[in-house]
Enzyme design. Structure first.
Site, PDB file in Angstrom:
ATOM      1  N   CYS A   1     -26.586  15.391   6.923  1.00  0.00           N
ATOM      2  CA  CYS A   1     -26.179  16.498   6.054  1.00  0.00           C
ATOM      3  C   CYS A   1     -26.976  17.771   6.330  1.00  0.00           C
ATOM      4  O   CYS A   1     -26.699  18.809   5.742  1.00  0.00           O
ATOM      5  CB  CYS A   1     -26.287  16.087   4.589  1.00  0.00           C
ATOM      6  SG  CYS A   1     -27.956  15.666   4.110  1.00  0.00           S
TER       7      CYS A   1
ATOM      8  N   CYS B   1     -26.667  10.520   1.677  1.00  0.00           N
ATOM      9  CA  CYS B   1     -25.793  10.238   2.821  1.00  0.00           C
ATOM     10  C   CYS B   1     -25.493   8.748   2.921  1.00  0.00           C
ATOM     11  O   CYS B   1     -24.368   8.352   3.186  1.00  0.00           O
ATOM     12  CB  CYS B   1     -26.413  10.745   4.123  1.00  0.00           C
ATOM     13  SG  CYS B   1     -26.155  12.513   4.371  1.00  0.00           S
TER      14      CYS B   1
ATOM     15  N   CYS C   1     -25.585   0.396  10.564  1.00  0.00           N
ATOM     16  CA  CYS C   1     -26.479   1.549  10.445  1.00  0.00           C
ATOM     17  C   CYS C   1     -25.715   2.791  10.883  1.00  0.00           C
ATOM     18  O   CYS C   1     -24.835   2.733  11.732  1.00  0.00           O
ATOM     19  CB  CYS C   1     -27.700   1.311  11.333  1.00  0.00           C
ATOM     20  SG  CYS C   1     -28.766   2.760  11.513  1.00  0.00           S
TER      21      CYS C   1
ATOM     22  N   CYS D   1     -26.390   1.985  17.007  1.00  0.00           N
ATOM     23  CA  CYS D   1     -27.250   0.999  16.346  1.00  0.00           C
ATOM     24  C   CYS D   1     -26.360  -0.043  15.672  1.00  0.00           C
ATOM     25  O   CYS D   1     -25.436   0.301  14.949  1.00  0.00           O
ATOM     26  CB  CYS D   1     -28.156   1.659  15.315  1.00  0.00           C
ATOM     27  SG  CYS D   1     -29.249   0.487  14.474  1.00  0.00           S
TER      28      CYS D   1
ATOM     29  N   HIS E   1       9.697 -19.921  -3.885  1.00  0.00           N
ATOM     30  CA  HIS E   1      10.926 -20.101  -3.113  1.00  0.00           C
ATOM     31  C   HIS E   1      11.371 -21.558  -3.070  1.00  0.00           C
ATOM     32  O   HIS E   1      12.035 -21.989  -2.136  1.00  0.00           O
ATOM     33  CB  HIS E   1      10.823 -19.485  -1.710  1.00  0.00           C
ATOM     34  CG  HIS E   1       9.768 -20.097  -0.828  1.00  0.00           C
ATOM     35  ND1 HIS E   1       9.899 -21.335  -0.270  1.00  0.00           N
ATOM     36  CD2 HIS E   1       8.581 -19.615  -0.401  1.00  0.00           C
ATOM     37  CE1 HIS E   1       8.839 -21.600   0.475  1.00  0.00           C
ATOM     38  NE2 HIS E   1       8.003 -20.579   0.399  1.00  0.00           N
TER      39      HIS E   1
ATOM     40  N   CYS F   1       8.872 -23.316   3.498  1.00  0.00           N
ATOM     41  CA  CYS F   1       8.439 -22.003   3.995  1.00  0.00           C
ATOM     42  C   CYS F   1       9.161 -21.560   5.274  1.00  0.00           C
ATOM     43  O   CYS F   1       9.668 -20.448   5.350  1.00  0.00           O
ATOM     44  CB  CYS F   1       6.937 -22.000   4.269  1.00  0.00           C
ATOM     45  SG  CYS F   1       5.949 -22.348   2.805  1.00  0.00           S
TER      46      CYS F   1
ATOM     47  N   CYS G   1      26.446 -12.719 -16.002  1.00  0.00           N
ATOM     48  CA  CYS G   1      27.461 -13.760 -15.907  1.00  0.00           C
ATOM     49  C   CYS G   1      28.483 -13.450 -14.816  1.00  0.00           C
ATOM     50  O   CYS G   1      28.858 -12.312 -14.615  1.00  0.00           O
ATOM     51  CB  CYS G   1      28.169 -13.872 -17.256  1.00  0.00           C
ATOM     52  SG  CYS G   1      29.581 -14.973 -17.225  1.00  0.00           S
TER      53      CYS G   1
ATOM     54  N   HIS H   1      37.442 -22.377 -11.850  1.00  0.00           N
ATOM     55  CA  HIS H   1      36.006 -22.627 -11.917  1.00  0.00           C
ATOM     56  C   HIS H   1      35.624 -23.408 -13.155  1.00  0.00           C
ATOM     57  O   HIS H   1      34.712 -24.216 -13.127  1.00  0.00           O
ATOM     58  CB  HIS H   1      35.227 -21.307 -11.937  1.00  0.00           C
ATOM     59  CG  HIS H   1      35.259 -20.597 -10.635  1.00  0.00           C
ATOM     60  ND1 HIS H   1      36.392 -20.042 -10.128  1.00  0.00           N
ATOM     61  CD2 HIS H   1      34.277 -20.381  -9.732  1.00  0.00           C
ATOM     62  CE1 HIS H   1      36.115 -19.483  -8.976  1.00  0.00           C
ATOM     63  NE2 HIS H   1      34.833 -19.675  -8.702  1.00  0.00           N
TER      64      HIS H   1
HETATM   65 ZN   LIG Z   1     -30.259   1.865  12.932  1.00  0.00          ZN
HETATM   66 ZN   LIG Z   2       6.273 -20.515   1.368  1.00  0.00          ZN
HETATM   67 ZN   LIG Z   3      33.685 -18.365  -7.587  1.00  0.00          ZN
HETATM   68 ZN   LIG Z   4     -28.248  13.365   4.355  1.00  0.00          ZN
END
Ligand SMILES: [Zn+2]
Ligand SMILES: [Zn+2]
Ligand SMILES: [Zn+2]
Ligand SMILES: [Zn+2]
Ligand SMILES: [Zn+2]
Ligand SMILES: [Zn+2]
Lengths: 557, 224
Positions: free
Chosen positions: A175, A196, A215, A220, A308, A313, A353, A376
């Protein structure tokens, strides 16, 4: 670095844990309301609780501190073996992605080499220029003084918090501020002002989600140990918390038995060793719930952030991929309006529905297949089953690809419809609930007595999710007896759900509540039973190896 | 004053006062956090004599997060995108350190021009060119330096760059290809731009030419 496999021995160790992991945050006794709910739920209970069903998986929710205890066990283990402090042991474990066996092996082989790689100590001989291309341009902030010997078991605690009060004015190389007198450095002695360090560590944690904080000096590679991080953050406990959360996430991500809850802001982990191996996922769907909320339901085995079941999966993911790839062709189906096939007037779907009645001509039909509803409601309910014969005919007249698209659309249509209907039923319920609350005030009904709608809507939602995934599964099932049985279960569940949905859309008046309540409660119990059968039979089918796929599904070939 | 602003102002002032490094910094607009840096191409490289400009964005958490830099001047280099100017350099990513500055980072870019790292490429096509035929790569890089960075005209070593100064830029030279190769496929009835595109993608240069059959090129030409 992530290709380490935990041994089976390792898999057991969570269960040796003698400490009780209490998930109840406050540990308070259930309130009266909870008790009422219990009794109330008994009305709906189909099977006794306690015994785990074949579509359920054994899992354990772990809070952040539960996981931290597990981490501490590993740290204790390592610090005991190596004779190092906890901070050093933690850095070593993190560097090795918590693979203890590998760490022990490497440490026994060359303790100083791994300590250098793990950012705990510096090489004792001034090393070659750091492997960055701009190395020659270093601005000379590095002081090659005080290189510590790393022959002995290294420790990071010694020079941790070198808050120096220097006599000469210190100009921070970051800084350029010469008014700051508080500086901090790691054991490399690269000193920077405290503010800092604070800004740097905060930025690493907050912006990069990084727990491995090197660091600030160029080239470093020393890493800031936890006490240093904590001290640099000072009073910023929120960032310190976030740092600890990142450590927990790192630990969890390298343990096959654990998975972090994917819900935003949630810090819970789920332990599910029985779903830890890839092969186990060929015969089970590990739907788990984290300890924070019953809504935090997700799949332990894959990236799908919802339940699910009943489809495994690999098949679920394959289906989602297909839907994504084909989304443009299928887009038109998602539209919320259709035309009545009798009078051509436009009909908008606004409830969950599927039984539609045209406002204009009173024609009753099924939203999904557009067929007359009369077919149905009676004995043969065939909306769920793709008519292979009809597609055969289509194949004769049309191109093969058209037929396969139609086949896909059959399943996709129903898949998308259950998804949409589930959402609509929730919206509808929001309206109903208001009315029920009003009724509770205006009539003699108790709170309990108006809850049956909520329970039913929840059940409808849950079952539509099951149904949704059964269409993904049916798309990939090889046709034959087993598939027919599967589709029979699917049809029975679908029929029950549609009936209940229809009941829920009836206008509610105070005087019809008792009869409605009876009807809805009965139907809900029935729907629940059908859902159990669907899930149970499919799960058993996986265990018995009953399902055969028409495509290549991972783990089955 | 805001620590970031104080640091950036000091860096800009330091750079102005330093007359030896030939690195310049200037504001793009009123913001001190959007700058344009420039430096001469390093001597003894195909970039010599060029003037290279870099767009610099200073992030909110500078210097704790790296500077965002990209070349404004088009550069032919394995670690710099020939299309966007994006730079692949470790110090702009993981190896960033808050002690690095605008100036030291620009010097790093300058030294990147001296020592390409083709194994960690930003521009895969350019990297391939660099790996297969160094001399051809350098010729192309020099040509780019000439036309984009104001460098000296490429010495017509061996090949006749017969385009007069100021005339249309030689698209074959820009792509780093041989005129004879382009002519060969153009004669088969393919469009010149298409031929250039395909040959560049196939890295039809140096020793590679013998490895790529004519049929393969034609196949690609028909596909594109
Ligand atoms: Zn260092
Ligand atoms: Zn799964
Ligand atoms: Zn149907
Ligand atoms: Zn500083
Ligand atoms: Zn959660
Ligand atoms: Zn109608």
């Amino acid at each position: 670095m992530s290709d380490f496999e935990y041994s089976d021995e390792e898999a057991d160790y969570f269960y040796d844990d003698e400490e009780e992991m209490d998930t109840q945050e406050d540990g308070s006794a259930p309130s009266d309301d909870d008790m009422d709910m219990e009794t109330f739920n008994d009305d709906f209970r189909v099977t006794g609780k306690g015994k785990r069903k074949s579509y359920e998986v054994e899992c354990e929710p772990l809070s952040k501190s539960d996981v931290e205890k597990l981490m501490q066990q590993d740290v204790d283990h390592i610090s005991g073996i190596f004779g190092v402090d906890d901070t050093t042991a933690s850095l070593l474990l993190r560097f090795m992605d918590w693979n203890k066996e590998k760490l022990i092996e490497k440490y026994m082989d060359n303790a100083s080499a791994i300590s250098i790689s793990a950012g705990i100590s510096q090489p004792s001989i001034p090393s070659l220029p750091p492997p960055i291309r701009a190395s020659s341009l270093s601005r000379g902030v590095e002081k090659p003084a005080t290189r510590r010997s790393v022959r002995s078991a290294p420790s990071v605690s010694a020079k941790l918090l070198t808050k120096t009060k220097s006599l000469e004015p210190f100009v921070c190389p970051i800084c350029f501020d010469d008014t700051q007198s508080d500086t901090m450095s790691l054991s490399c002695d690269h000193a920077f002002c405290t503010s800092c360090w604070n800004a740097y560590i905060t930025s690493k944690i907050r912006e990069e989600g990084e727990h491995w904080i090197r660091c600030m000096a160029e080239g470093c590679s020393l890493v800031a140990p936890d006490p240093f991080v904590k001290s640099a953050l000072g009073t910023d406990t929120a960032t310190w918390e976030r740092f600890q959360e990142l450590l927990v996430r790192h630990f969890v991500s390298h343990n096959r038995n654990l998975k972090y809850c994917p819900y935003p802001e949630c810090t819970y982990t789920v332990s599910c060793p029985s779903a830890a191996s890839k092969s186990s996922l060929a015969s089970m769907v590990p739907t788990v719930t984290c300890g924070a909320s019953p809504d935090h339901q997700f799949c332990f085995g894959c990236a799908i952030e919802s339940d699910h079941r009943p489809v495994i999966c690999a098949v679920a993911s394959m289906w989602l991929r297909k839907c994504r790839d084909d989304s443009e062709t299928a887009n038109w189906i998602k539209s919320n309006t259709k035309e009545c096939n009798k009078c051509q007037s436009t009909i908008e779907k606004n409830g969950g529905c599927n039984h539609m009645t045209c406002k204009k001509c009173k024609h009753e039909f099924c939203w999904v297949c557009m067929g007359p509803w009369s077919e149905h409601g009676t004995a043969w309910y065939s909306c769920n089953r793709y008519d292979e014969k009809a597609s055969q005919d289509a194949r004769d007249s049309q191109s093969k690809s058209r037929a396969s698209l139609e086949r896909y659309l059959h399943y996709y249509n129903r898949w998308a419809n259950h998804e949409q209907s589930a959402k609509l039923s929730m919206e509808l319920h929001a309206k109903t609930e208001k009315k029920m609350e009003e009724m509770q005030i205006t009539s003699a009904l108790t709170w309990i007595e108006v809850q049956f709608m909520k329970k039913a809507v929840d059940e409808v939602f849950k079952c539509r999710m099951t149904l949704k995934w059964t269409y993904a599964m049916a798309y990939y099932l090889e046709k034959g007896n087993e598939k027919e049985l599967f589709e029979d279960n699917q049809r029975d569940l679908e029929k029950a759900v549609e009936d209940l949905s229809e009941l829920l859309e009836q206008p509610i008046e105070a005087d019809n509540i008792p009869t409605l309540r009876q009807k809805v409660t009965d139907k809900t119990v029935y729907v629940q039973k059908r859902n159990e059968i669907m899930l149970e039979d499919t799960a058993n089918g996986f265990l018995e190896g009953r399902w055969t796929w028409n495509g290549t599904v991972e783990g089955f070939d | 004053m805001d620590a970031r602003l104080r640091r950036v102002n000091k860096e800009i002032a330091d750079c102005k006062n330093d007359k030896t490094s030939k690195i310049t910094l200037e504001l793009v607009d009123e913001s001190p956090f959007h700058l344009k840096g420039a430096f001469p191409g390093p001597e003894g490289t195909p970039y010599e004599g060029g003037h290279f400009e870099v767009d610099i964005r200073i992030p909110d958490s500078y210097p704790f997060q790296p500077l965002k830099m990209k070349f404004i001047t088009k550069v032919y280099h394995p670690n710099i995108s020939s299309a966007s100017g994006a730079i692949c350099l470790d110090i702009l990513k993981d190896a960033w350190s808050p002690v690095l500055t605008l100036k030291s980072t620009l010097i790093s870019l300058q030294s990147l021009l001296c020592s390409p790292e083709p194994n960690d490429p930003q521009d895969a096509e350019v990297a391939k060119h660099y790996m297969t035929s160094r001399s051809s790569f350098e010729e192309t890089a020099r040509y780019w330096t000439h036309i984009y960075a104001g460098g000296p005209e490429a010495k017509a070593a061996g090949k006749a760059r017969d385009t007069p100064v100021g005339a249309v830029r030689d698209e074959i030279a820009i792509a780093g290809l041989e005129k004879a190769h382009v002519d060969q496929f153009e004669a088969l009835g393919f469009e010149r731009t298409k031929v250039i595109d395909v040959l560049r993608r196939l890295n039809y240069r140096g020793a590679n030419v013998a490895k790529i059959t004519e049929d393969r090129v034609v196949e690609e030409l028909l596909k594109s």
